[in-house]
Every structure is written in C-alpha cells, then in structure tokens.
Design a protein around this motif. Structure first.
Motif, PDB file in Angstrom:
ATOM      1  N   PRO A 190       0.805  -1.229   0.000  1.00  0.00           N
ATOM      2  CA  PRO A 190       0.000   0.000   0.000  1.00  0.00           C
ATOM      3  C   PRO A 190       0.832   1.271   0.000  1.00  0.00           C
ATOM      4  CG  PRO A 190      -0.960  -1.599   1.505  1.00  0.00           C
ATOM      5  CD  PRO A 190       0.364  -2.163   1.075  1.00  0.00           C
ATOM      6  N   TRP A 191       1.891   1.310   0.777  1.00  0.00           N
ATOM      7  CA  TRP A 191       2.639   2.562   0.764  1.00  0.00           C
ATOM      8  C   TRP A 191       3.572   2.677  -0.435  1.00  0.00           C
ATOM      9  CZ3 TRP A 191       7.856   1.941   1.384  1.00  0.00           C
ATOM     10  CH2 TRP A 191       8.331   0.919   2.211  1.00  0.00           C
ATOM     11  N   MET A 192       3.906   1.560  -1.099  1.00  0.00           N
ATOM     12  CA  MET A 192       4.582   1.683  -2.398  1.00  0.00           C
ATOM     13  C   MET A 192       3.642   2.332  -3.410  1.00  0.00           C
ATOM     14  SD  MET A 192       7.025  -1.622  -3.114  1.00  0.00           S
ATOM     15  CE  MET A 192       5.976  -2.942  -2.545  1.00  0.00           C
ATOM     16  N   LEU A 193       2.372   1.911  -3.379  1.00  0.00           N
ATOM     17  CA  LEU A 193       1.396   2.496  -4.300  1.00  0.00           C
ATOM     18  C   LEU A 193       1.107   3.954  -3.951  1.00  0.00           C
ATOM     19  CD1 LEU A 193      -1.144  -0.433  -4.755  1.00  0.00           C
ATOM     20  CD2 LEU A 193       0.365   0.543  -6.476  1.00  0.00           C
ATOM     21  N   ILE A 198       5.836   6.106  -7.918  1.00  0.00           N
ATOM     22  CA  ILE A 198       5.276   4.954  -8.622  1.00  0.00           C
ATOM     23  C   ILE A 198       4.035   5.415  -9.372  1.00  0.00           C
ATOM     24  CG2 ILE A 198       4.177   2.692  -8.353  1.00  0.00           C
ATOM     25  CD1 ILE A 198       7.173   2.612  -7.896  1.00  0.00           C
ATOM     26  N   LYS A 199       4.010   5.201 -10.694  1.00  0.00           N
ATOM     27  CA  LYS A 199       2.951   5.763 -11.538  1.00  0.00           C
ATOM     28  C   LYS A 199       1.857   4.758 -11.906  1.00  0.00           C
ATOM     29  CE  LYS A 199       5.394   9.529 -11.641  1.00  0.00           C
ATOM     30  NZ  LYS A 199       5.025  10.653 -10.752  1.00  0.00           N
ATOM     31  N   GLY A 200       2.078   3.480 -11.644  1.00  0.00           N
ATOM     32  CA  GLY A 200       1.061   2.498 -12.000  1.00  0.00           C
ATOM     33  C   GLY A 200       1.424   1.143 -11.432  1.00  0.00           C
ATOM     34  N   VAL A 201       0.452   0.229 -11.472  1.00  0.00           N
ATOM     35  CA  VAL A 201       0.675  -1.098 -10.913  1.00  0.00           C
ATOM     36  C   VAL A 201       0.013  -2.150 -11.791  1.00  0.00           C
ATOM     37  CG1 VAL A 201      -1.367  -0.875  -9.423  1.00  0.00           C
ATOM     38  CG2 VAL A 201       0.404  -2.556  -8.844  1.00  0.00           C
ATOM     39  N   SER A 202       0.692  -3.271 -11.953  1.00  0.00           N
ATOM     40  CA  SER A 202       0.125  -4.429 -12.637  1.00  0.00           C
ATOM     41  C   SER A 202       0.166  -5.598 -11.669  1.00  0.00           C
ATOM     42  CB  SER A 202       0.922  -4.759 -13.896  1.00  0.00           C
ATOM     43  OG  SER A 202       0.389  -5.917 -14.527  1.00  0.00           O
ATOM     44  N   ASN A 220      -5.008   6.465  -4.804  1.00  0.00           N
ATOM     45  CA  ASN A 220      -3.839   7.274  -5.132  1.00  0.00           C
ATOM     46  C   ASN A 220      -3.783   7.682  -6.603  1.00  0.00           C
ATOM     47  OD1 ASN A 220      -2.058   7.273  -2.565  1.00  0.00           O
ATOM     48  ND2 ASN A 220      -2.730   5.145  -2.754  1.00  0.00           N
ATOM     49  N   LEU A 221      -4.894   7.478  -7.317  1.00  0.00           N
ATOM     50  CA  LEU A 221      -5.005   7.884  -8.727  1.00  0.00           C
ATOM     51  C   LEU A 221      -3.885   7.284  -9.579  1.00  0.00           C
ATOM     52  CD1 LEU A 221      -6.091  11.628  -8.338  1.00  0.00           C
ATOM     53  CD2 LEU A 221      -7.525   9.633  -8.777  1.00  0.00           C
ATOM     54  N   LYS A 222      -3.677   5.976  -9.399  1.00  0.00           N
ATOM     55  CA  LYS A 222      -2.662   5.274 -10.180  1.00  0.00           C
ATOM     56  C   LYS A 222      -3.341   4.335 -11.182  1.00  0.00           C
ATOM     57  CE  LYS A 222       0.591   7.024  -7.584  1.00  0.00           C
ATOM     58  NZ  LYS A 222       1.468   6.260  -6.680  1.00  0.00           N
ATOM     59  N   ARG A 223      -2.766   4.216 -12.338  1.00  0.00           N
ATOM     60  CA  ARG A 223      -3.262   3.260 -13.316  1.00  0.00           C
ATOM     61  C   ARG A 223      -3.025   1.838 -12.818  1.00  0.00           C
ATOM     62  NH1 ARG A 223      -1.701   5.214 -19.443  1.00  0.00           N
ATOM     63  NH2 ARG A 223      -2.057   7.457 -19.150  1.00  0.00           N
TER      64      ARG A 223
END
Length: 452
Positions: A190-193, A198-202, A220-223
């Motif tokens: 969670p805190w990495m996101l 960090i702009k996105g996560v898969s 966090n408004l990340k893709r």
C-alpha cells in the motif's frame, strides 16, 4: 519471509528475509531515478535489448525450468514450454516495438495532429507463482520497450525465479536501476502504491488481492492492470471424434496441474453427447493423470504449488460432494507433499459453492445442457469473465455461440494458452486491462496529442 519449499516433498530448501522498509524505499528511488535516462534511450536501443533478452531466456530454458520445478512443482517440460513463450514475448516487442510506438498521424477538420506514444514512469509489478517467468514477461517486456522502469515484487515462493529473471534482463542490457527486484511483503504494497514516484501497478493474482490493489491504486489515482481469477467455460456443442475432444479438453484443464487462470474449469456438454463425454473424460483423468516427480519428463500429474494449495482444493472437492455433487474419480490427497488426485465432478448445481467459485487445481466440472441457449446461460452464470472455449463441427454455430459469451477471450476448437501477439485479459471479476499484443504496450502509455 520468501522461501523455497519443494512441493513434491514438503522440504524447506531456502529462506530469504523480506526487504526492510528502508530497502523498499531505496528500490523505489532507484527505479524513479533511472526513468529519465531509460526513457531517453532510442526506442530501437530498448527494442534491441528486448531481443537480446529473448535470446538469453532461450539459452537458459533448462535452468529456469528446473527452478520452477523446485519452487512450485511445475512439470519440467511445461517449464521449458513456459520459457519458450517468454522468449516469444520479448521477441515480439523487440521486433514490433518501434512500429507500435511510432507517432499516429491525425487529420482534423481544421488541420493536422499526431498522437505521440510515451512512457509514464516507474511501475510496480506484483506477480504470482503459477507461471513464474511468463507472467513477469507479459508485464515487463512491453513496458521496458515503451520506456517505463520496473519495480518487481514476485510471489513469496518464487525468489529464485525472481533473481534469475533480474540477472537475465541486466545481462541483456537493461540498466540495473531500470529493473529492480524487491523481496517486499504484502504489508509494504500500500505505501509503495501511495508513493508519488510509482505511476502504476500491474497485478496478476487472486480476486481478493486485486480488490485490495485496485482500492489502493484508485485512492492514489494510479493506473492499474489486474489479471485475476477465472472459472472459464468450455462448451461442447457436438463432435465427430469424442476421443479427441476428451483428450483436448482434459489436456487444457490439467495443464500446469490445473493452476491456470484461463484453464477451462467448467465443461458444458450438450445432452445428446453428455454421457459419452463424462465416461470418456473420467476414464482419461483416472488412467492418464497419475502423480509423479515433476522433474521426470514422463510425469503427467505434478504436485500443486504448495501443501496449503492442495489442502484447499481437496477441501473444495469434499464440500462439493457433501453438498450433493457426484464424485466420478479422484479427489484424494495423494502421498507426501502437495499431491492431489485428478478429479471429475458432475451434478454441480447453483446451490453449491463449487458452482460459482474458482477451483485452482486438477479438478474437472462437467455440466449438462439440453439446448444451445441453456449452454450459454450456464457459461455466463459466473462472477468471472476471463476466457472461454467453444468446441463444435459447425464454424458458423461456434462463432454464434462465442459472440454471446461474456469473456475477454474466446477460443474456438481449442482452449486456453497464450501467444505473444494476442491480447490477454478479462472482464467482470476477472480483472481489467489487457496484456500482450499491440494492446499490451498501451496500458501504461501517455498518448500525447500534438496539434501541428
């Protein structure tokens, strides 16, 4: 703790401590700082590195397959096959990346414009254990060619696969800070996101993991790209060779010991051939899929990835039988380690847990449908929507049925599998976004409109 435990024996081989919070923060900083220089490398250079990675994966297929066999029990030949797909993925993006990333010209009513295709920054990948190399490649290859940098958290039972992949990519020419493996814990995700670098996560993983990651990404408004579970239907409309149909469907279900998100888990068979199909698949599952050493190429049924996974699937089978399903064969835990007999269940109804849940192991569910309409209704009566398959002798009928199935992918007269140039992904609770093919390089892309 990251650990290597041989699922064939239950023996603990190695333990690796989780990264500290400082370690994770340092890793985030590394991929963020590397982004500026990596994105400025010409696309042709990044593509050439992907092509070199493809060569190295192919050269080390035996090594990688042996690691997968030890870590999660994959049959050795299936491990070599998985590395072949990895090679194909890196080769595809290395070959086609420059054309996929070329500016797209637009003609407007009042002039000209173009869409420039650019990266967005450092990305977090959270990967599963069932395909330790392939699912990393699916995320990593297009995004490195695009110009994004990667922070990779692999499954806790696959640390050797994680390190081997990192070594290969660095040897191929990816800068050490542009691809960083981190042995992070779920607590640190969670805190990495939340970190703005960090702009996105898969994520490829369970439905519950997807819900958690999607919530954090949205907050966090990340893709996010999510490839989650599946309970794929396989409809058998008719056949002119029952033995071949049974062989094809059983093979697809038992691939990777049934631990594939897009494996056909629900066989839906028309009433006039139902009894023959059930008899045939029960016999094949009982006779052909016998447990053995996953390192032996002759083995047909390896262990599941862990004792906990085998216990969970066995419990699901017991619950189905207790609720009224018919056990045609299998269902028992077998010997030491994580072995479970290959299983066939019939007479599963909507009142039973097994009707709607995903069973992630070597278990075949067979349903009877009296009409084409009923077959489609059963296929769509699922919270999942990853893949599906239609088997039949009439191409027009196959396509008509396929068009009505609610899924991200439908295969005709074959089932499951993956190829580098075909988009992969699902709908409903199977996730969102696409990987592979031309669409797979667009999920973490800035499509910048430039008015000329």
């Amino acid at each position: 703790m990251y650990s290597v435990t041989d699922p064939a024996t239950g023996e603990l081989i190695e333990e690796i401590p989780n990264a500290t919070d400082d370690d994770v923060l340092a890793a985030v900083g590394r991929v963020d700082r590397a982004y500026t220089s990596w994105r400025r490398r010409p696309v042709a250079e990044r593509a050439a590195i992907a092509l070199r990675a493809a060569e190295l994966f192919a050269e080390r297929a035996d090594e990688l397959a042996a690691i997968m066999t030890l870590e999660m029990g994959k049959r050795i030949n299936e491990g070599r096959g998985e590395v072949g797909i990895v090679r194909d993925i890196f080769e595809y993006y290395g070959t086609h990346g420059p054309e996929l990333l070329a500016d797209e010209p637009l003609t407007l009513k009042t002039g000209e414009a173009a869409v420039a295709k650019e990266p967005i920054g450092a990305l977090l990948g959270i990967m599963p254990w069932n395909f330790p190399c392939y699912q990393v490649a699916r995320f990593v290859a297009p995004n490195l060619v695009l110009g994004n940098t990667i922070l990779l958290k692999h499954a806790s039972i696959c640390p050797r696969s994680a390190l081997a992949i990192e070594r290969i990519l660095h040897e191929a020419g990816v800068p050490e800070d542009a691809y960083v493996n981190v042995f992070a814990s779920s607590r640190q995700v969670p805190w990495m996101l939340a970190d703005p670098r960090i702009k996105g996560v898969s994520l490829t993983g369970s439905e519950q993991a997807g819900i958690s990651v999607a919530a954090e990404a949205g907050r966090n408004l990340k893709r996010a790209v999510l490839e989650l579970g599946g309970s794929d239907p396989l409809i058998v409309l008719d056949t002119d060779d029952m033995d071949e149909t049974v062989k094809a469907t059983a093979t697809a279900r038992m691939r990777n010991c049934g631990q594939s998100c897009n494996a056909p888990k629900r066989m839906i068979v028309m009433g006039d051939i139902y009894e023959d199909f059930v008899e045939g698949i029960t016999k094949r599952v009982a006779d052909y899929y016998q447990p053995g050493d996953p390192a032996d190429p002759a083995t047909k049924l390896p262990p599941l990835a862990s004792v906990a996974a085998a216990d969970e699937v066995a419990a699901q089978v017991r619950t189905a039988v207790d609720q009224g399903a018919t056990l045609r064969t299998g269902g028992n835990r077998n010997g030491p380690g994580a072995y479970l007999e290959a299983t066939v269940l019939t007479d599963v109804t909507p009142e039973m847990d097994a009707y709607y849940e995903e069973i992630f192991g070597p278990v075949v569910l067979v349903f009877r449908a009296e009409t084409e309409e009923e077959a489609i209704e059963i296929a769509n009566d699922s919270p999942f929507g990853l893949g599906a398959a239609v088997f039949g002798t009439d191409p027009a009928r196959n396509r008509r049925v396929a068009d009505r199935i609610e899924a991200g992918m439908v295969y005709l007269n074959k089932s499951g599998g993956s190829v580098a140039d075909l988009p992969f992904g699902g709908i409903k609770r199977s996730g969102m976004g696409r990987e592979l093919g031309a669409l797979g390089i667009e999920e973490f892309m800035n499509k910048k409109s430039i008015r000329l």
